[in-house]
Scaffold this active site. Structure first.
Site, PDB file in Angstrom:
ATOM      1  N   GLY A 102       0.999  -1.145   0.336  1.00  8.33           N
ATOM      2  CA  GLY A 102       0.075  -0.284  -0.637  1.00  8.33           C
ATOM      3  C   GLY A 102       0.839   1.368   0.090  1.00  8.33           C
ATOM      4  O   GLY A 102       1.365   1.663   0.631  1.00  8.33           O
ATOM      5  N   GLU A 148      -1.515   6.526  -2.758  1.00 12.74           N
ATOM      6  CA  GLU A 148      -3.020   7.326  -2.572  1.00 12.74           C
ATOM      7  C   GLU A 148      -3.638   8.201  -3.332  1.00 12.74           C
ATOM      8  O   GLU A 148      -3.102   8.410  -4.701  1.00 12.74           O
ATOM      9  CB  GLU A 148      -2.258   8.218  -1.309  1.00 12.74           C
ATOM     10  CG  GLU A 148      -1.598   7.746   0.199  1.00 12.74           C
ATOM     11  CD  GLU A 148      -1.770   7.989   0.968  1.00 12.74           C
ATOM     12  OE1 GLU A 148      -1.580   9.312   1.048  1.00 12.74           O
ATOM     13  OE2 GLU A 148      -0.798   7.048   2.014  1.00 12.74           O
ATOM     14  N   ALA A 180      -1.091  10.861  -3.949  1.00  8.38           N
ATOM     15  CA  ALA A 180      -0.043  11.096  -3.989  1.00  8.38           C
ATOM     16  C   ALA A 180       0.298   9.591  -4.887  1.00  8.38           C
ATOM     17  O   ALA A 180       0.584   8.148  -4.145  1.00  8.38           O
ATOM     18  CB  ALA A 180       0.301  10.435  -2.059  1.00  8.38           C
ATOM     19  N   GLY A 181       0.944   9.800  -6.035  1.00  3.19           N
ATOM     20  CA  GLY A 181       1.075   8.661  -6.761  1.00  3.19           C
ATOM     21  C   GLY A 181       2.821   8.892  -7.165  1.00  3.19           C
ATOM     22  O   GLY A 181       3.500   8.978  -5.807  1.00  3.19           O
ATOM     23  N   SER A 182       3.239   9.542  -7.828  1.00  2.00           N
ATOM     24  CA  SER A 182       4.162   9.779  -8.808  1.00  2.00           C
ATOM     25  C   SER A 182       5.348  10.665  -7.440  1.00  2.00           C
ATOM     26  O   SER A 182       5.775  10.378  -7.088  1.00  2.00           O
ATOM     27  CB  SER A 182       4.643  10.518  -9.769  1.00  2.00           C
ATOM     28  OG  SER A 182       3.852   9.533 -10.741  1.00  2.00           O
ATOM     29  N   ILE A 199      -4.225  -0.672  -5.580  1.00  2.00           N
ATOM     30  CA  ILE A 199      -3.193  -1.951  -5.141  1.00  2.00           C
ATOM     31  C   ILE A 199      -3.634  -3.125  -5.403  1.00  2.00           C
ATOM     32  O   ILE A 199      -4.577  -3.652  -5.007  1.00  2.00           O
ATOM     33  CB  ILE A 199      -3.883  -1.696  -3.564  1.00  2.00           C
ATOM     34  CG1 ILE A 199      -3.546  -0.234  -2.758  1.00  2.00           C
ATOM     35  CG2 ILE A 199      -2.474  -2.678  -2.476  1.00  2.00           C
ATOM     36  CD1 ILE A 199      -2.325   0.370  -3.431  1.00  2.00           C
ATOM     37  N   THR A 200      -2.749  -3.688  -5.955  1.00  2.00           N
ATOM     38  CA  THR A 200      -2.763  -4.889  -6.954  1.00  2.00           C
ATOM     39  C   THR A 200      -2.518  -6.152  -5.770  1.00  2.00           C
ATOM     40  O   THR A 200      -1.800  -5.766  -4.141  1.00  2.00           O
ATOM     41  CB  THR A 200      -1.321  -5.061  -7.102  1.00  2.00           C
ATOM     42  OG1 THR A 200      -1.582  -3.735  -8.932  1.00  2.00           O
ATOM     43  CG2 THR A 200      -1.779  -6.439  -8.241  1.00  2.00           C
ATOM     44  N   GLU A 230       3.965   1.680 -11.063  1.00  2.00           N
ATOM     45  CA  GLU A 230       5.749   1.222 -10.520  1.00  2.00           C
ATOM     46  C   GLU A 230       6.592   2.212 -11.038  1.00  2.00           C
ATOM     47  O   GLU A 230       7.576   2.170 -11.142  1.00  2.00           O
ATOM     48  CB  GLU A 230       6.386  -0.001 -11.158  1.00  2.00           C
ATOM     49  CG  GLU A 230       5.570  -1.354 -10.103  1.00  2.00           C
ATOM     50  CD  GLU A 230       6.034  -2.146  -9.809  1.00  2.00           C
ATOM     51  OE1 GLU A 230       7.310  -2.328  -9.035  1.00  2.00           O
ATOM     52  OE2 GLU A 230       5.557  -3.099  -9.154  1.00  2.00           O
ATOM     53  N   SER A 282       6.394   6.677 -16.853  1.00  2.00           N
ATOM     54  CA  SER A 282       7.582   7.246 -17.922  1.00  2.00           C
ATOM     55  C   SER A 282       8.484   8.312 -17.827  1.00  2.00           C
ATOM     56  O   SER A 282       9.602   8.097 -17.865  1.00  2.00           O
ATOM     57  CB  SER A 282       7.040   7.264 -19.685  1.00  2.00           C
ATOM     58  OG  SER A 282       6.625   5.980 -20.178  1.00  2.00           O
TER      59      SER A 282
END
Length: 382
Positions: A123, A126, A129-131, A156-157, A363, A366
């Protein structure tokens, strides 16, 4: 000349056989129904895929990172959702505990995760709150011998399957510190939101998470307090190589399907593969697949060889950037080669087209990869 070992190639064949036997016949239906195949996860565990990089004392094979990339590529060649289930299960589920956990945490969680009897999520992301993961707003306050967690996570995977056993959560434990804390599934105050309605990766499990006065023992802290930011950056470095392998699998699938179709489909009395427009397009695709694969396995080799972290970070960013963008381009080429059929869900290239875009986002986008590469070149980019 670079080549994988005979052992690696034999392993590749075993995973490819598994994917074509256990996944390929069912994947179109699973995709339509958004079905997460728990039995396939169990079978992947029995094959040893979740334990490839885990020491034998926890039930793993004590193998190398290259083998994990091979497995992810071959699963991704048949279906991206199954590939990301393995990638996230190991890279985001197992790896944080294996790398930063106490012996008690490892003994408690790893055997089931390695065996494919359980899955774990990570986790980090958010809603705001990504990058910019440093903008994490989720908070954990120590109350006696318990952490009280409040906040929300997004995208969340492996976080809401029937066999999800835990999610490792990043949270602010002080004004200027972020820590990682293990939250077991079913903990009061830990809510798994309904599954997302996604463009692609229909078979993959993805949820938002909410924490409302969620209490876990102080001992569930993963690593040292305040090290969470450093920990997840290291986790993402490995994950970028693995995502690159997933992208290589997709690009290879597009090439395989397109070449086969170009030999069979005829216009004006001859196969479309005899037309220079198609032949040259597929030639260019073959070049990009080969380049993506070499970049990916170079990065994996650097990790297996124990090279400096800065060198691995740079190679991971380069591989992830190139491979993910090559995969997106590969789906456009494949869809064009298939023509109208490429727009039909009965052909796998339509699924590949939907699945590809997230590779340029997950993850590390680019844009983030270009920023990391520029920093690796010594440029003062922000």
């Amino acid at each position: 000349m670079f080549e994988l070992s005979a052992e690696h190639e034999a392993f590749r064949k075993s995973v490819r056989d598994f994917a074509e036997r256990e996944v390929a016949p069912h994947v179109a239906q699973w995709d339509r129904e958004h079905h997460f195949p728990v039995d396939v996860v169990h079978a992947m565990g029995e094959l040893g895929l979740f334990g490839l990089v885990v020491p034998e004392q926890y039930g793993g094979a004590d193998g190398d990172f290259t083998s994990l990339c091979i497995a992810i590529e071959e699963l991704g060649r048949v279906d991206q959702s199954i590939g990301i289930t393995l990638e996230a299960g190991v890279g985001l589920g197992i790896n944080p505990i294996l790398t930063y956990g106490t012996e008690e945490q490892k003994q408690r969680w790893l055997p089931d995760l390695v065996a494919g009897r359980a899955l774990a999520g990570f986790g980090l992301t958010e809603p705001e709150a990504g990058s910019d993961a440093g903008a994490t707003k989720t908070r954990a306050v120590l109350d006696g011998d318990e952490w009280v967690i409040n906040g929300a996570k997004a995208f969340i995977t492996n976080s809401g399957t029937d066999i999800t056993s835990l999610v490792t959560v990043t949270a602010r434990t002080g004004a200027d510190e972020i820590s990682a804390i293990v939250v077991p599934s079913g903990t009061p105050g830990f809510v798994v939101e309904p599954a997302y309605d996604k463009l692609g990766w229909h078979i993959s499990d993805t949820h938002g998470l909410t924490f409302d006065d969620c209490r876990v023992p102080e001992a569930n802290l993963l690593g040292n307090r305040g090290d969470g930011f450093r920990q997840f950056l290291a986790v993402l470095d490995d994950g970028r190589i693995a995502i690159s392998a997933l992208a290589v699998g997709l690009a290879q699938a597009c090439l395989d399907h397109s070449v086969r179709y170009a030999k069979e489909r005829q216009t004006f009395g001859t196969p479309i593969g005899s037309r220079q427009a198609v032949a040259f397009s597929l030639s260019d695709l073959a070049v990009s697949v080969e380049a993506a694969r070499l970049l990916t396995y170079k990065a994996a080799w650097l990790k297996d060889a124990g090279r400096p972290s800065a060198q691995i970070k740079q190679a991971a960013a380069i591989a992830k950037l190139y491979s993910s963008e090559a995969a997106v381009s590969a789906t456009r080429v494949a869809t064009q080669v298939f023509g109208g059929n490429g727009f039909m869900e009965e052909f796998p290239v339509a699924r590949f087209y939907r699945d590809a875009k997230i590779l340029e986002i997950g993850e590390g986008t680019s844009e983030v990869q270009r920023m990391l590469i520029a920093r690796g070149l010594g440029l003062p980019v922000r």
